[in-house]
Design an enzyme around this catalytic site. Structure first.
Site, PDB file in Angstrom:
ATOM      1  N   THR A 147      50.018   7.374  68.762  1.00 13.08           N
ATOM      2  CA  THR A 147      51.618   8.210  68.343  1.00 13.08           C
ATOM      3  C   THR A 147      51.608   8.354  66.646  1.00 13.08           C
ATOM      4  O   THR A 147      51.174   7.551  65.809  1.00 13.08           O
ATOM      5  CB  THR A 147      52.768   7.143  68.818  1.00 13.08           C
ATOM      6  OG1 THR A 147      53.926   7.795  67.970  1.00 13.08           O
ATOM      7  CG2 THR A 147      52.617   5.774  68.558  1.00 13.08           C
ATOM      8  N   GLU A 192      54.164   7.508  65.208  1.00  2.00           N
ATOM      9  CA  GLU A 192      54.925   6.519  64.601  1.00  2.00           C
ATOM     10  C   GLU A 192      53.983   5.492  63.829  1.00  2.00           C
ATOM     11  O   GLU A 192      54.204   4.665  63.093  1.00  2.00           O
ATOM     12  CB  GLU A 192      55.433   5.703  65.896  1.00  2.00           C
ATOM     13  CG  GLU A 192      56.842   6.155  66.396  1.00  2.00           C
ATOM     14  CD  GLU A 192      57.994   6.205  65.379  1.00  2.00           C
ATOM     15  OE1 GLU A 192      58.373   5.082  64.952  1.00  2.00           O
ATOM     16  OE2 GLU A 192      58.528   7.158  65.148  1.00  2.00           O
ATOM     17  N   TYR A 232      57.271  -1.195  67.303  1.00  2.00           N
ATOM     18  CA  TYR A 232      56.569  -0.478  68.076  1.00  2.00           C
ATOM     19  C   TYR A 232      55.352   0.400  67.442  1.00  2.00           C
ATOM     20  O   TYR A 232      54.211   0.275  67.905  1.00  2.00           O
ATOM     21  CB  TYR A 232      57.649   0.762  68.611  1.00  2.00           C
ATOM     22  CG  TYR A 232      57.014   1.935  69.390  1.00  2.00           C
ATOM     23  CD1 TYR A 232      56.597   1.927  70.775  1.00  2.00           C
ATOM     24  CD2 TYR A 232      56.755   3.185  68.702  1.00  2.00           C
ATOM     25  CE1 TYR A 232      55.907   3.029  71.351  1.00  2.00           C
ATOM     26  CE2 TYR A 232      56.137   4.106  69.226  1.00  2.00           C
ATOM     27  CZ  TYR A 232      55.940   3.983  70.672  1.00  2.00           C
ATOM     28  OH  TYR A 232      55.361   4.966  71.276  1.00  2.00           O
TER      29      TYR A 232
HETATM   30  O1  F7E Z   1      64.551   9.162  67.581  1.00  2.00           O
HETATM   31  C1  F7E Z   1      67.159   9.471  65.321  1.00  2.00           C
HETATM   32  C2  F7E Z   1      66.341   8.022  64.986  1.00  2.00           C
HETATM   33  O2  F7E Z   1      64.561   7.854  69.760  1.00  2.00           O
HETATM   34  C3  F7E Z   1      64.164  10.314  66.946  1.00  2.00           C
HETATM   35  C4  F7E Z   1      59.197   8.230  71.263  1.00  2.00           C
HETATM   36  O3  F7E Z   1      58.447   8.898  72.246  1.00  2.00           O
HETATM   37  O4  F7E Z   1      58.381   9.637  69.451  1.00  2.00           O
HETATM   38  C5  F7E Z   1      59.713   9.065  70.074  1.00  2.00           C
HETATM   39  O5  F7E Z   1      60.031   8.059  69.038  1.00  2.00           O
HETATM   40  C6  F7E Z   1      65.044  10.104  65.766  1.00  2.00           C
HETATM   41  C7  F7E Z   1      65.026   8.786  64.695  1.00  2.00           C
HETATM   42  O6  F7E Z   1      62.537   9.091  69.093  1.00  2.00           O
HETATM   43  C8  F7E Z   1      70.056   8.731  67.017  1.00  2.00           C
HETATM   44  O7  F7E Z   1      66.824   7.468  64.145  1.00  2.00           O
HETATM   45  C9  F7E Z   1      69.841   9.615  65.283  1.00  2.00           C
HETATM   46  O8  F7E Z   1      64.843   9.333  63.222  1.00  2.00           O
HETATM   47  O9  F7E Z   1      64.248  10.359  69.870  1.00  2.00           O
HETATM   48  P1  F7E Z   1      64.140   9.017  69.008  1.00  2.00           P
HETATM   49  P2  F7E Z   1      61.261   8.525  67.948  1.00  2.00           P
HETATM   50  O10 F7E Z   1      61.604   7.215  67.566  1.00  2.00           O
HETATM   51  O11 F7E Z   1      60.931   9.368  67.159  1.00  2.00           O
HETATM   52  C10 F7E Z   1      57.460   8.929  68.882  1.00  2.00           C
HETATM   53  C11 F7E Z   1      56.206  10.005  68.789  1.00  2.00           C
HETATM   54  C12 F7E Z   1      57.105   7.772  69.911  1.00  2.00           C
HETATM   55  O12 F7E Z   1      55.733   7.408  69.871  1.00  2.00           O
HETATM   56  C13 F7E Z   1      57.993   7.082  70.623  1.00  2.00           C
HETATM   57  O13 F7E Z   1      57.448   6.539  71.892  1.00  2.00           O
HETATM   58  O14 F7E Z   1      66.329  10.356  65.780  1.00  2.00           O
HETATM   59  N1  F7E Z   1      68.713   9.321  66.050  1.00  2.00           N
HETATM   60  N2  F7E Z   1      70.581   9.211  66.161  1.00  2.00           N
HETATM   61  C14 F7E Z   1      68.683   8.761  67.103  1.00  2.00           C
HETATM   62  N3  F7E Z   1      67.509   8.065  67.946  1.00  2.00           N
HETATM   63  C15 F7E Z   1      68.294   7.771  69.100  1.00  2.00           C
HETATM   64  N4  F7E Z   1      67.367   7.332  69.968  1.00  2.00           N
HETATM   65  N5  F7E Z   1      69.547   7.712  69.427  1.00  2.00           N
HETATM   66  C16 F7E Z   1      70.448   8.466  68.549  1.00  2.00           C
HETATM   67  O15 F7E Z   1      71.581   8.150  68.825  1.00  2.00           O
END
Ligand code: F7E
Length: 320
Positions: free
Chosen positions: A123, A125, A147
């Site tokens: 990923t 990440e 993660y």
């Molecule tokens: O967050 C911001 C948060 O949880 C994206 C997984 O598939 O992609 C995914 O991970 C962004 C971050 O995805 C909220 O702070 C703001 O900056 O949708 P996310 P992620 O963390 O990018 C990668 C490539 C993976 O490998 C993972 O498994 O959005 N954000 N407000 C928020 N995020 C969440 N979840 N909820 C909010 O309310």
């Protein structure tokens, strides 16, 4: 007929990959944990076409059993604790499933003894606090969450077993990818579900964290194709898969609200500390030139198109 085993079958990617492999004539086995309430929201349509097998990435012997039951030519390790935000609450469990789980599967394949091609879901990440933008296969890693650290362990184990035991192991370093089947806790689906609820009059706002982070968002059905392509090559190699364009959460909100005719969403979004992360990744953007050159892969679905499909699907689901 080729046989494939997918861990994490009930997740977004697992279900899209199963759809793809079935069209290619594979016999597909999907690994899931035994539980009294099965989560088959994404895979209900696959019942009868995929063989579901019980196994757990935290239980070594169950993996050996699953390999015997499925006798696969290809294993796609998509199972993980994949929610980055949750990984600060459960760092040890995340390390166990997401990091050690990969090692256990690699060991199970060794124990099984037959030639099995192995795909690891790496990923963006792992790039975390990107030291080079856009990131490619040679960019150094700098994970920013438990993660990301667990995924990096799995990534290096996949490479180490390739070099130590001459196994056909590949890692796909996939940047964010979404679809109508995305879990509701991830920001994209949280937004499209929230927009649908506002449009239909069920809610009057969405609570979100950081609106300024930027992600390189692609469409999951396009991305699972790369997983398969990587295992069809003569040589096992790792690839970065990305669109090369990054958008902020605000951009996502613009497009999503626009789909239901709302231009100014400021009164519908509330920022909430609870959704802020202890360490954030400000921007992620990837360079998938290698995938284009070697796999002849490029992303087909544009950002706007993907968001619009997700909003439409959520409006439909809530209107039923
Ligand atoms: O967050 C911001 C948060 O949880 C994206 C997984 O598939 O992609 C995914 O991970 C962004 C971050 O995805 C909220 O702070 C703001 O900056 O949708 P996310 P992620 O963390 O990018 C990668 C490539 C993976 O490998 C993972 O498994 O959005 N954000 N407000 C928020 N995020 C969440 N979840 N909820 C909010 O309310």
């Amino acid at each position: 007929m080729k046989r494939a085993l997918i861990t994490g079958i009930n997740g977004m990617d697992g279900s899209h990959l199963a759809d793809l492999l079935l069209t290619k004539g594979y016999e597909v086995y999907g690994m899931e944990r035994r539980s009294s309430s099965k989560n088959r929201t994404n895979t209900g349509h696959l019942e009868g076409r995929v063989t579901f097998v019980n196994g757990d990435l935290t239980d070594q012997n169950s993996l050996v059993r699953v390999l015997r039951e499925s006798d696969p030519d290809e294993v796609y390790n998509l199972g993980a604790q994949s929610f980055v935000g949750e990984s600060w609450n459960t760092p040890e469990q995340t390390g166990d499933v997401t990091g050690m789980g990969c090692l256990r599967m690699l060991e199970a394949i060794r124990e099984y003894g037959k030639d099995v091609k192995f795909y690891q879901a790496s990923t963006s990440e792992m790039f975390g606090k990107m030291v080079e933008n856009p990131a490619n296969e040679n960019t150094p890693f700098y994970p920013r969450s438990p993660y990301g650290v667990a995924k990096l362990y799995a990534h290096w184990m996949t490479k180490n077993y390739r070099e130590s035991y001459d196994m056909f192991n590949v890692s796909g370093i996939l940047f964010n990818h979404e679809s109508e089947r995305r879990g509701i806790e991830f920001v994209t689906r949280k937004i499209t579900d929230g927009v649908a609820k506002i449009y239909l009059g069920y809610e009057d706002h969405i609570r979100l964290g950081n609106l300024d982070s930027r992600r390189d968002w692609g469409y999951s059905p396009d991305y699972v194709e790369c997983m398969w392509l990587m295992l069809q090559q003569d040589k096992p190699e790792d690839f970065v898969i990305a669109t090369g364009k990054s958008h902020s959460i605000r951009d996502f909100l613009d497009v999503a609200f626009n789909c239901v005719g709302i231009d100014d969403w400021s009164n519908y979004v509330v920022q909430d500390e609870r959704y802020m992360r202890p360490a954030e990744i400000d921007v992620l953007c990837g360079d998938s030139t290698k995938a284009r050159e070697i796999l002849d892969w490029y992303p087909k679905t544009a950002f706007q198109e993907m968001v619009s499909r997700m909003v439409k699907k959520d409006v439909g689901l809530l209107s039923d």
